[in-house]
Motif scaffolding. Structure first.
Motif, PDB file in Angstrom:
ATOM      1  N   ARG A  10       0.848  -1.319   0.000  1.00 22.08           N
ATOM      2  CA  ARG A  10       0.012   0.055  -0.012  1.00 22.08           C
ATOM      3  C   ARG A  10       0.746   1.338  -0.042  1.00 22.08           C
ATOM      4  NH1 ARG A  10      -4.960   1.336   4.037  1.00 22.08           N
ATOM      5  NH2 ARG A  10      -5.288   3.499   3.520  1.00 22.08           N
ATOM      6  N   ALA A  11       2.029   1.280   0.878  1.00 26.67           N
ATOM      7  CA  ALA A  11       2.748   2.408   0.679  1.00 26.67           C
ATOM      8  C   ALA A  11       3.524   2.652  -0.431  1.00 26.67           C
ATOM      9  CB  ALA A  11       3.948   2.226   1.824  1.00 26.67           C
ATOM     10  N   THR A  14       1.036   4.169  -2.809  1.00 28.24           N
ATOM     11  CA  THR A  14       0.945   5.479  -2.737  1.00 28.24           C
ATOM     12  C   THR A  14       2.070   6.233  -3.430  1.00 28.24           C
ATOM     13  OG1 THR A  14      -0.253   4.873  -0.749  1.00 28.24           O
ATOM     14  CG2 THR A  14       0.788   7.045  -0.918  1.00 28.24           C
ATOM     15  N   PHE A  15       3.223   5.944  -3.089  1.00 23.01           N
ATOM     16  CA  PHE A  15       4.434   6.680  -3.661  1.00 23.01           C
ATOM     17  C   PHE A  15       4.403   6.672  -5.165  1.00 23.01           C
ATOM     18  CE2 PHE A  15       6.876   4.659   0.186  1.00 23.01           C
ATOM     19  CZ  PHE A  15       6.274   5.850   0.996  1.00 23.01           C
ATOM     20  N   ALA A  17       1.566   6.299  -7.115  1.00 23.91           N
ATOM     21  CA  ALA A  17       0.514   7.257  -7.365  1.00 23.91           C
ATOM     22  C   ALA A  17       0.916   8.769  -7.362  1.00 23.91           C
ATOM     23  CB  ALA A  17      -0.558   6.838  -6.660  1.00 23.91           C
ATOM     24  N   ILE A  18       1.734   8.940  -6.342  1.00 25.04           N
ATOM     25  CA  ILE A  18       2.122  10.503  -6.122  1.00 25.04           C
ATOM     26  C   ILE A  18       3.169  10.684  -7.233  1.00 25.04           C
ATOM     27  CG2 ILE A  18       3.685  11.965  -4.674  1.00 25.04           C
ATOM     28  CD1 ILE A  18       2.444  10.392  -2.345  1.00 25.04           C
ATOM     29  N   LEU A  40       1.185  15.802  -1.096  1.00 25.78           N
ATOM     30  CA  LEU A  40       0.599  14.488  -1.080  1.00 25.78           C
ATOM     31  C   LEU A  40       1.244  13.522  -0.141  1.00 25.78           C
ATOM     32  CD1 LEU A  40       0.206  14.054  -5.093  1.00 25.78           C
ATOM     33  CD2 LEU A  40      -1.603  14.795  -3.208  1.00 25.78           C
ATOM     34  N   LEU A  41       2.749  13.651   0.037  1.00 24.72           N
ATOM     35  CA  LEU A  41       3.211  12.855   0.885  1.00 24.72           C
ATOM     36  C   LEU A  41       2.936  13.176   2.472  1.00 24.72           C
ATOM     37  CD1 LEU A  41       7.113  12.863  -0.340  1.00 24.72           C
ATOM     38  CD2 LEU A  41       5.558  10.930  -0.345  1.00 24.72           C
ATOM     39  N   PHE A  44      -1.174  11.672   2.149  1.00 27.24           N
ATOM     40  CA  PHE A  44      -1.556  10.412   1.929  1.00 27.24           C
ATOM     41  C   PHE A  44      -0.474   9.631   2.549  1.00 27.24           C
ATOM     42  CE2 PHE A  44      -3.852  12.772  -1.144  1.00 27.24           C
ATOM     43  CZ  PHE A  44      -4.907  12.428  -1.097  1.00 27.24           C
ATOM     44  N   ALA A  45       0.805   9.706   2.607  1.00 32.73           N
ATOM     45  CA  ALA A  45       1.671   8.945   3.194  1.00 32.73           C
ATOM     46  C   ALA A  45       2.183   9.291   4.828  1.00 32.73           C
ATOM     47  CB  ALA A  45       3.067   9.020   2.425  1.00 32.73           C
TER      48      ALA A  45
END
Length: 263
Positions: A10-11, A14-15, A17-18, A40-41, A44-45
């Motif tokens: 998931r992490a 996320t990276f 997608a960013i 975004l980091l 969302f992260a």
């Protein structure tokens, strides 16, 4: 929980997608992508502002290189102006990276918000015109180095490549084509962000897994953004970017206010 340590699927997704989003923005607007990556980091992260800024600066190195190739293929890069900007940017990035290490996180957030506000006002003054390069003489060369110093400081301090300053300045003050300004801005970012990234890494403000995933994803979308930039009306592109910066600026202002209240 320290989200910087997360290494699950998931992490990583996320990276990635960013990186896809920031890469497209980088190619489209001639910026390093830090105005996208940092918030975004954080959002969302769940990165801290400092780690997000340092990680963003590290990932921008790859993004800028890909962007330069895309713009150079269209003959939209002024190499001399880019190198002059970079000369100042390298020194400025060291100063910014040092400030990032010693300034409180809430202060860094407010600097980021103020930076975005200034850029919004500046972009309203931009009158994009294509077909013009960067005029050069001795004084303009000195001015470009000075602009590079300022953008380098911002690169090291808040994790942006400096394009959101360089592009409007080249267009408004130098009468440069918006496409040449974007390609030249990306060229300037390569040595500047390397300088800042090295200092931030030394200070422990870079998450290398996140930076690598974000950078890899930008390989796919940065050339696409550059292609769209050549097709899109420049005034429309500016208005879209202003709207995006307003959203990001408001979001980060709320975070800075909450951070000050909790401190």
């Amino acid at each position: 929980m320290n989200a910087v340590r997360a290494r699950g699927p998931r992490a990583i997704l996320t990276f990635v997608a960013i990186g896809l989003v920031s890469g497209f923005m980088s190619g489209l607007f001639g910026v390093g992508g830090g105005t996208v990556i940092v918030p975004l980091l954080v959002t969302f992260a769940l990165f801290s502002q400092k780690i997000a800024s340092g990680t963003s600066g590290a990932s921008i190195v790859v993004t800028a290189a890909i962007g330069v190739i895309a713009y150079a293929a269209q003959d939209e890069v002024d190499w001399i102006a880019g190198l002059l900007l970079a000369a100042g940017g390298i020194a400025g990035a060291q100063i910014g990276a040092h400030l990032l290490h010693v300034i409180r996180e809430t202060v860094v957030r407010w600097i980021f918000v103020g930076f975005i506000a200034v850029m919004i006002v500046t972009l309203f003054l931009v009158v994009p015109e294509r077909g013009a390069g960067v005029p050069l003489d001795a004084w303009l060369a000195v001015a470009l180095v000075g602009i590079g110093v300022v953008t380098g400081i911002l690169s090291g301090l808040i994790g942006v490549g400096g394009g959101v300053i360089v592009v409007p300045v080249l267009i408004v003050l130098f009468g440069t084509s918006d496409l040449v300004a974007k390609g030249t801005s990306l060229l300037m970012m390569i040595p500047t962000t390397i300088s800042g990234a090295l200092r931030n890494a030394k200070n422990g403000n870079v998450d290398f897994v996140a930076a690598g995933a974000v950078a890899a994803a930008t390989l796919l979308t940065t050339p696409l953004g550059a292609l769209v930039a050549a097709l899109l009306d420049p005034s429309t592109a500016n208005l879209l970017f202003i709207a995006f910066l307003v959203v990001i600026g408001v979001q980060m202002a709320f975070k800075a206010i909450r951070g000050r209240r909790s401190s």
